[in-house]
Design a protein around this motif. Structure first.
Motif, PDB file in Angstrom:
ATOM      1  N   PHE A 120      26.000  45.124  33.970  1.00  0.00           N
ATOM      2  CA  PHE A 120      26.518  46.051  34.588  1.00  0.00           C
ATOM      3  C   PHE A 120      27.404  46.652  34.654  1.00  0.00           C
ATOM      4  N   LEU A 121      26.966  45.953  36.646  1.00  0.00           N
ATOM      5  CA  LEU A 121      27.781  45.669  37.756  1.00  0.00           C
ATOM      6  C   LEU A 121      28.038  44.231  37.804  1.00  0.00           C
ATOM      7  N   GLY A 122      27.797  43.518  37.983  1.00  0.00           N
ATOM      8  CA  GLY A 122      28.635  41.979  37.241  1.00  0.00           C
ATOM      9  C   GLY A 122      29.531  41.890  36.662  1.00  0.00           C
ATOM     10  N   THR A 123      29.970  42.721  35.675  1.00  0.00           N
ATOM     11  CA  THR A 123      31.119  42.846  34.866  1.00  0.00           C
ATOM     12  C   THR A 123      32.653  42.738  35.312  1.00  0.00           C
ATOM     13  N   PRO A 124      32.373  43.873  36.444  1.00  0.00           N
ATOM     14  CA  PRO A 124      33.805  44.768  36.517  1.00  0.00           C
ATOM     15  C   PRO A 124      33.616  43.768  38.097  1.00  0.00           C
ATOM     16  N   VAL A 125      32.410  43.038  38.850  1.00  0.00           N
ATOM     17  CA  VAL A 125      32.823  42.570  39.878  1.00  0.00           C
ATOM     18  C   VAL A 125      33.814  41.540  39.821  1.00  0.00           C
ATOM     19  N   CYS A 126      33.756  40.406  38.581  1.00  0.00           N
ATOM     20  CA  CYS A 126      33.800  39.984  37.473  1.00  0.00           C
ATOM     21  C   CYS A 126      35.474  39.490  37.259  1.00  0.00           C
ATOM     22  N   CYS A 127      35.781  41.096  37.049  1.00  0.00           N
ATOM     23  CA  CYS A 127      37.075  41.725  36.288  1.00  0.00           C
ATOM     24  C   CYS A 127      37.742  41.996  37.919  1.00  0.00           C
ATOM     25  N   LEU A 128      37.374  42.261  39.346  1.00  0.00           N
ATOM     26  CA  LEU A 128      38.190  42.390  40.092  1.00  0.00           C
ATOM     27  C   LEU A 128      39.141  41.108  40.551  1.00  0.00           C
ATOM     28  N   VAL A 129      37.350  40.152  41.022  1.00  0.00           N
ATOM     29  CA  VAL A 129      37.868  39.120  41.363  1.00  0.00           C
ATOM     30  C   VAL A 129      39.322  38.059  40.229  1.00  0.00           C
ATOM     31  N   LEU A 130      39.128  38.354  38.628  1.00  0.00           N
ATOM     32  CA  LEU A 130      39.751  37.638  38.148  1.00  0.00           C
ATOM     33  C   LEU A 130      41.413  38.531  38.269  1.00  0.00           C
ATOM     34  N   ALA A 131      41.042  40.029  38.550  1.00  0.00           N
ATOM     35  CA  ALA A 131      41.997  40.607  38.771  1.00  0.00           C
ATOM     36  C   ALA A 131      43.183  40.319  40.495  1.00  0.00           C
ATOM     37  N   PHE A 132      42.160  39.951  41.054  1.00  0.00           N
ATOM     38  CA  PHE A 132      42.587  39.629  42.508  1.00  0.00           C
ATOM     39  C   PHE A 132      43.114  38.148  42.442  1.00  0.00           C
ATOM     40  N   VAL A 133      42.490  37.598  41.399  1.00  0.00           N
ATOM     41  CA  VAL A 133      43.274  36.065  41.568  1.00  0.00           C
ATOM     42  C   VAL A 133      44.947  36.596  40.517  1.00  0.00           C
ATOM     43  N   ALA A 134      44.575  36.674  39.451  1.00  0.00           N
ATOM     44  CA  ALA A 134      45.672  37.312  38.072  1.00  0.00           C
ATOM     45  C   ALA A 134      46.606  37.201  39.503  1.00  0.00           C
ATOM     46  N   ILE A 135      46.811  38.425  40.247  1.00  0.00           N
ATOM     47  CA  ILE A 135      47.976  38.945  41.448  1.00  0.00           C
ATOM     48  C   ILE A 135      48.565  38.166  42.315  1.00  0.00           C
ATOM     49  N   GLN A 136      47.842  37.408  42.267  1.00  0.00           N
ATOM     50  CA  GLN A 136      48.013  36.310  43.622  1.00  0.00           C
ATOM     51  C   GLN A 136      48.598  35.156  42.570  1.00  0.00           C
ATOM     52  N   SER A 137      49.152  35.254  41.570  1.00  0.00           N
ATOM     53  CA  SER A 137      49.522  34.288  40.142  1.00  0.00           C
ATOM     54  C   SER A 137      50.064  34.411  40.028  1.00  0.00           C
ATOM     55  N   LEU A 138      50.946  35.945  39.778  1.00  0.00           N
ATOM     56  CA  LEU A 138      51.750  36.676  38.727  1.00  0.00           C
ATOM     57  C   LEU A 138      52.450  35.757  38.024  1.00  0.00           C
ATOM     58  N   ASP A 139      52.931  34.331  38.536  1.00  0.00           N
ATOM     59  CA  ASP A 139      53.912  33.989  37.939  1.00  0.00           C
ATOM     60  C   ASP A 139      53.593  32.918  37.109  1.00  0.00           C
ATOM     61  N   SER A 140      52.233  32.641  37.214  1.00  0.00           N
ATOM     62  CA  SER A 140      51.159  31.495  36.523  1.00  0.00           C
ATOM     63  C   SER A 140      51.480  32.700  35.415  1.00  0.00           C
ATOM     64  N   PRO A 141      51.204  31.753  33.907  1.00  0.00           N
ATOM     65  CA  PRO A 141      51.425  31.929  32.700  1.00  0.00           C
ATOM     66  C   PRO A 141      49.693  32.427  32.252  1.00  0.00           C
ATOM     67  N   GLY A 142      49.974  33.640  31.613  1.00  0.00           N
ATOM     68  CA  GLY A 142      48.491  34.406  31.422  1.00  0.00           C
ATOM     69  C   GLY A 142      47.804  35.474  31.879  1.00  0.00           C
ATOM     70  N   SER A 143      48.384  35.164  33.430  1.00  0.00           N
ATOM     71  CA  SER A 143      48.191  36.009  35.164  1.00  0.00           C
ATOM     72  C   SER A 143      48.290  37.741  34.471  1.00  0.00           C
ATOM     73  N   LEU A 144      49.258  37.876  34.149  1.00  0.00           N
ATOM     74  CA  LEU A 144      49.579  39.737  33.535  1.00  0.00           C
ATOM     75  C   LEU A 144      48.686  39.766  32.793  1.00  0.00           C
ATOM     76  N   THR A 145      48.462  39.740  31.700  1.00  0.00           N
ATOM     77  CA  THR A 145      47.435  39.680  30.584  1.00  0.00           C
ATOM     78  C   THR A 145      45.841  39.471  31.285  1.00  0.00           C
ATOM     79  N   THR A 146      45.236  38.538  32.207  1.00  0.00           N
ATOM     80  CA  THR A 146      44.031  38.323  31.918  1.00  0.00           C
ATOM     81  C   THR A 146      44.437  40.030  33.939  1.00  0.00           C
ATOM     82  N   LEU A 147      45.394  40.176  33.951  1.00  0.00           N
ATOM     83  CA  LEU A 147      45.516  41.310  35.209  1.00  0.00           C
ATOM     84  C   LEU A 147      45.354  42.260  34.131  1.00  0.00           C
TER      85      LEU A 147
END
Length: 129
Positions: free
Chosen positions: A32-59
């Motif tokens: 329950f707590l690990g999944t949102p942490v993973c989502c926060l990490v994914l969101a952070f990485v996606a924001i850092q790479s917004l020009d990459s394909p799939g990053s906005l969808t991941t975010l």
């Protein structure tokens, strides 16, 4: 919840109170707590790479999870569960029916947002990851 609604109110309410007690265990808390942490990490990485394909969808998928399954659980379902936990069986007539309606409503909403989240994350990660 429909099965609990089919049995007499005090028994249904007591069963849900017990379910809410039993669900809190180390594995549940980790997921329950690990999944949102993973989502926060994914969101952070996606924001850092917004020009990459799939990053906005991941975010968007990560945001949907944080708003839906996690956010609704914390802001709606947990308070309902806490209210139910504090209720006495003598309060069944006033508490149980209201609890079922509200809990199911928010459960359906978080489930649908969770489905959208999974689809977005799967599509985004396929292109982004």
């Amino acid at each position: 919840m429909r099965a609990l609604a089919d049995i007499p109110g005090p028994q249904g309410m007591l069963a849900m109170q017990r379910i809410n007690l039993r669900i809190i265990n180390p594995l549940f808390v980790l997921l329950f707590l690990g999944t949102p942490v993973c989502c926060l990490v994914l969101a952070f990485v996606a924001i850092q790479s917004l020009d990459s394909p799939g990053s906005l969808t991941t975010l968007l998928g990560a945001a949907c999870y944080l708003i839906g399954p996690f956010g609704i659980t914390m802001l709606k379902n947990v308070p309902l569960n806490n209210r139910l936990a504090a209720a006495e069986l003598s309060d069944t007539d006033t508490v149980w029916a209201d609890y079922q309606i509200r809990w199911q409503r928010w459960n359906h909403i978080r489930t649908w947002i969770g489905i959208v989240s999974m689809a977005l994350l799967a599509a985004g990660m396929q292109r982004f990851g």
